[in-house]
Motif scaffolding. Structure first.
Motif, mmCIF file in Angstrom:
data_model
loop_
_atom_site.group_PDB
_atom_site.id
_atom_site.type_symbol
_atom_site.label_atom_id
_atom_site.label_comp_id
_atom_site.label_asym_id
_atom_site.label_seq_id
_atom_site.Cartn_x
_atom_site.Cartn_y
_atom_site.Cartn_z
ATOM 1 N N TYR A 15 77.392 -8.997 57.130
ATOM 2 C CA TYR A 15 76.165 -8.859 57.106
ATOM 3 C C TYR A 15 76.419 -7.278 55.652
ATOM 4 O O TYR A 15 77.375 -6.658 56.331
ATOM 5 C CB TYR A 15 75.441 -7.479 58.177
ATOM 6 C CG TYR A 15 75.085 -9.065 59.157
ATOM 7 C CD1 TYR A 15 73.789 -9.568 59.451
ATOM 8 C CD2 TYR A 15 76.000 -9.866 59.923
ATOM 9 C CE1 TYR A 15 72.862 -10.633 59.885
ATOM 10 C CE2 TYR A 15 74.989 -10.810 61.052
ATOM 11 C CZ TYR A 15 73.970 -11.251 60.975
ATOM 12 O OH TYR A 15 73.314 -12.559 61.483
ATOM 13 N N SER A 16 75.593 -7.048 55.373
ATOM 14 C CA SER A 16 75.616 -6.003 54.755
ATOM 15 C C SER A 16 75.903 -4.312 55.744
ATOM 16 O O SER A 16 75.569 -4.347 57.365
ATOM 17 C CB SER A 16 74.447 -4.941 53.569
ATOM 18 O OG SER A 16 74.607 -3.507 53.385
ATOM 19 N N SER A 17 76.621 -3.238 55.716
ATOM 20 C CA SER A 17 76.841 -2.477 56.559
ATOM 21 C C SER A 17 76.596 -0.931 56.144
ATOM 22 O O SER A 17 76.774 0.096 56.674
ATOM 23 C CB SER A 17 78.291 -2.414 57.481
ATOM 24 O OG SER A 17 79.090 -1.716 55.787
ATOM 25 N N ILE A 18 75.114 -1.575 55.513
ATOM 26 C CA ILE A 18 74.426 -0.534 55.031
ATOM 27 C C ILE A 18 73.721 0.019 56.043
ATOM 28 O O ILE A 18 72.708 -1.386 55.767
ATOM 29 C CB ILE A 18 73.809 0.410 53.151
ATOM 30 C CG1 ILE A 18 75.218 -0.706 52.766
ATOM 31 C CG2 ILE A 18 73.132 0.884 53.430
ATOM 32 C CD1 ILE A 18 75.974 0.487 52.659
ATOM 33 N N CYS A 19 73.293 1.086 56.677
ATOM 34 C CA CYS A 19 72.227 1.264 57.590
ATOM 35 C C CYS A 19 70.867 1.081 57.117
ATOM 36 O O CYS A 19 70.332 1.875 55.677
ATOM 37 C CB CYS A 19 72.388 2.639 58.417
ATOM 38 S SG CYS A 19 70.539 2.949 59.458
ATOM 39 N N THR A 20 70.318 0.479 57.814
ATOM 40 C CA THR A 20 68.731 0.186 56.836
ATOM 41 C C THR A 20 67.789 1.294 57.563
ATOM 42 O O THR A 20 66.675 1.706 56.884
ATOM 43 C CB THR A 20 67.643 -1.274 57.923
ATOM 44 O OG1 THR A 20 68.021 -0.892 59.172
ATOM 45 C CG2 THR A 20 68.911 -2.342 56.696
ATOM 46 N N HIS A 21 68.429 2.497 58.366
ATOM 47 C CA HIS A 21 67.223 3.730 57.695
ATOM 48 C C HIS A 21 67.153 4.619 56.808
ATOM 49 O O HIS A 21 66.168 4.320 56.704
ATOM 50 C CB HIS A 21 67.438 4.102 59.934
ATOM 51 C CG HIS A 21 67.267 5.385 59.900
ATOM 52 N ND1 HIS A 21 67.675 6.676 59.522
ATOM 53 C CD2 HIS A 21 65.595 5.832 59.822
ATOM 54 C CE1 HIS A 21 66.623 7.603 60.110
ATOM 55 N NE2 HIS A 21 65.700 7.261 59.962
ATOM 56 N N ALA A 22 68.134 5.046 56.673
ATOM 57 C CA ALA A 22 68.827 5.424 55.615
ATOM 58 C C ALA A 22 69.380 5.708 54.854
ATOM 59 O O ALA A 22 70.514 6.471 53.521
ATOM 60 C CB ALA A 22 68.893 7.044 56.168
ATOM 61 N N GLY A 23 69.680 4.607 54.257
ATOM 62 C CA GLY A 23 71.093 3.888 53.601
ATOM 63 C C GLY A 23 72.644 4.167 53.787
ATOM 64 O O GLY A 23 72.989 4.508 52.817
ATOM 65 N N CYS A 24 72.453 5.101 54.723
ATOM 66 C CA CYS A 24 74.075 5.450 54.868
ATOM 67 C C CYS A 24 75.099 4.056 55.201
ATOM 68 O O CYS A 24 74.511 3.016 55.912
ATOM 69 C CB CYS A 24 74.133 6.095 56.226
ATOM 70 S SG CYS A 24 72.855 7.932 56.238
ATOM 71 N N PRO A 25 76.077 4.680 55.267
ATOM 72 C CA PRO A 25 77.298 3.649 54.932
ATOM 73 C C PRO A 25 78.078 3.748 56.645
ATOM 74 O O PRO A 25 77.957 4.756 56.858
ATOM 75 C CB PRO A 25 78.386 4.042 54.243
ATOM 76 C CG PRO A 25 78.374 4.974 53.635
ATOM 77 C CD PRO A 25 76.983 5.146 53.806
ATOM 78 N N ILE A 26 77.845 2.250 57.043
ATOM 79 C CA ILE A 26 78.370 2.475 58.508
ATOM 80 C C ILE A 26 79.597 2.227 58.468
ATOM 81 O O ILE A 26 80.558 1.720 57.943
ATOM 82 C CB ILE A 26 77.089 1.242 58.833
ATOM 83 C CG1 ILE A 26 76.076 1.961 59.700
ATOM 84 C CG2 ILE A 26 78.623 1.518 60.945
ATOM 85 C CD1 ILE A 26 74.906 0.471 60.146
ATOM 86 N N ASN A 27 80.380 3.329 59.037
ATOM 87 C CA ASN A 27 82.152 2.998 59.278
ATOM 88 C C ASN A 27 83.008 3.224 60.956
ATOM 89 O O ASN A 27 83.623 3.255 61.435
ATOM 90 C CB ASN A 27 82.471 4.787 58.934
ATOM 91 C CG ASN A 27 81.825 6.126 59.323
ATOM 92 O OD1 ASN A 27 81.219 5.261 60.728
ATOM 93 N ND2 ASN A 27 82.274 6.696 58.805
ATOM 94 N N LYS A 28 81.866 2.915 61.826
ATOM 95 C CA LYS A 28 82.594 2.747 62.854
ATOM 96 C C LYS A 28 81.919 1.925 63.884
ATOM 97 O O LYS A 28 80.806 0.779 63.659
ATOM 98 C CB LYS A 28 82.406 3.812 63.985
ATOM 99 C CG LYS A 28 81.789 4.126 65.493
ATOM 100 C CD LYS A 28 82.004 5.428 66.118
ATOM 101 C CE LYS A 28 82.404 5.539 67.721
ATOM 102 N NZ LYS A 28 82.141 6.548 68.066
ATOM 103 N N LEU A 29 82.746 0.606 64.160
ATOM 104 C CA LEU A 29 82.835 -0.827 64.774
ATOM 105 C C LEU A 29 83.840 -0.534 65.927
ATOM 106 O O LEU A 29 84.539 -0.704 66.194
ATOM 107 C CB LEU A 29 83.359 -1.923 64.033
ATOM 108 C CG LEU A 29 83.017 -3.033 64.637
ATOM 109 C CD1 LEU A 29 81.326 -3.677 64.677
ATOM 110 C CD2 LEU A 29 83.567 -4.260 63.961
ATOM 111 N N GLU A 30 82.298 -0.766 67.153
ATOM 112 C CA GLU A 30 83.155 -0.554 68.163
ATOM 113 C C GLU A 30 82.710 -2.175 68.931
ATOM 114 O O GLU A 30 81.306 -2.197 69.451
ATOM 115 C CB GLU A 30 82.238 0.395 69.470
ATOM 116 C CG GLU A 30 83.085 1.577 69.618
ATOM 117 C CD GLU A 30 82.353 3.005 70.045
ATOM 118 O OE1 GLU A 30 81.761 2.429 70.703
ATOM 119 O OE2 GLU A 30 83.041 4.166 69.766
ATOM 120 N N GLY A 31 83.646 -2.873 69.743
ATOM 121 C CA GLY A 31 83.210 -3.920 70.354
ATOM 122 C C GLY A 31 82.288 -4.922 68.467
ATOM 123 O O GLY A 31 83.507 -5.396 67.786
ATOM 124 N N THR A 32 81.803 -5.177 68.833
ATOM 125 C CA THR A 32 81.019 -6.186 68.212
ATOM 126 C C THR A 32 79.618 -4.998 67.662
ATOM 127 O O THR A 32 78.418 -5.432 67.176
ATOM 128 C CB THR A 32 79.901 -7.587 68.298
ATOM 129 O OG1 THR A 32 79.002 -7.450 69.376
ATOM 130 C CG2 THR A 32 81.262 -8.490 68.864
#
Length: 141
Positions: A79-96
């Motif tokens: 999946y793209s890790s660009i947030c669908t709310h405001a287009g921010c790159p997601i940089n944190k993954l905790e578990g899944t």
């Protein structure tokens, strides 16, 4: 004569005073720093070794704005890790669980589904495959 009442001086001044505050509110919902993040891959990209993503786990590839998960049965999803709310790159993954740093939206890395608002739209799914022991993702995969 018009049936609508005309605006009073107080109404006009109140509107003028609130306009800058409304602009700040919109700016707060833009990506960090007011810039958009790099897009997800526009061509197939090699992300890493196939063994990097364990069954039932996920790995975030920040450089390419992609998250890859592997089901208990071994199937890969990306999946793209660009947030669908405001287009921010997601940089944190905790578990899944992916956590957006801008407004706290959370997504399931295995399904792309929204787990926590303000986002309401799931992450964009990307094609993914393994090739020569490497995970490859992006269009035309």
């Amino acid at each position: 004569m018009s049936a609508r009442p005309s605006a009073t001086r107080r109404t006009v001044l109140r509107g003028a005073a609130l306009a800058p505050a409304a602009g700040l509110g919109l700016a707060a919902c833009s990506p960090t720093g007011g810039t958009t993040s790099p897009a997800t891959p526009t061509a197939p990209v090699e992300l890493g070794a196939d063994g990097e993503v364990a069954k039932g786990g996920a790995k975030l590839y920040r450089d390419h704005n992609v998250v890859v998960s592997r089901s208990a049965g071994g199937e890969l999803k990306a999946y793209s890790s660009i947030c669908t709310h405001a287009g921010c790159p997601i940089n944190k993954l905790e578990g899944t669980t992916l956590i957006c740093p801008c407004h706290g939206s959370e997504f399931d890395a295995a399904t792309g589904e929204v787990l926590r608002a303000p986002a309401t739209v799931p992450l964009n799914e990307l094609p993914v495959r393994t090739e020569n022991g490497k995970i490859v993702s992006g269009p035309a995969v």
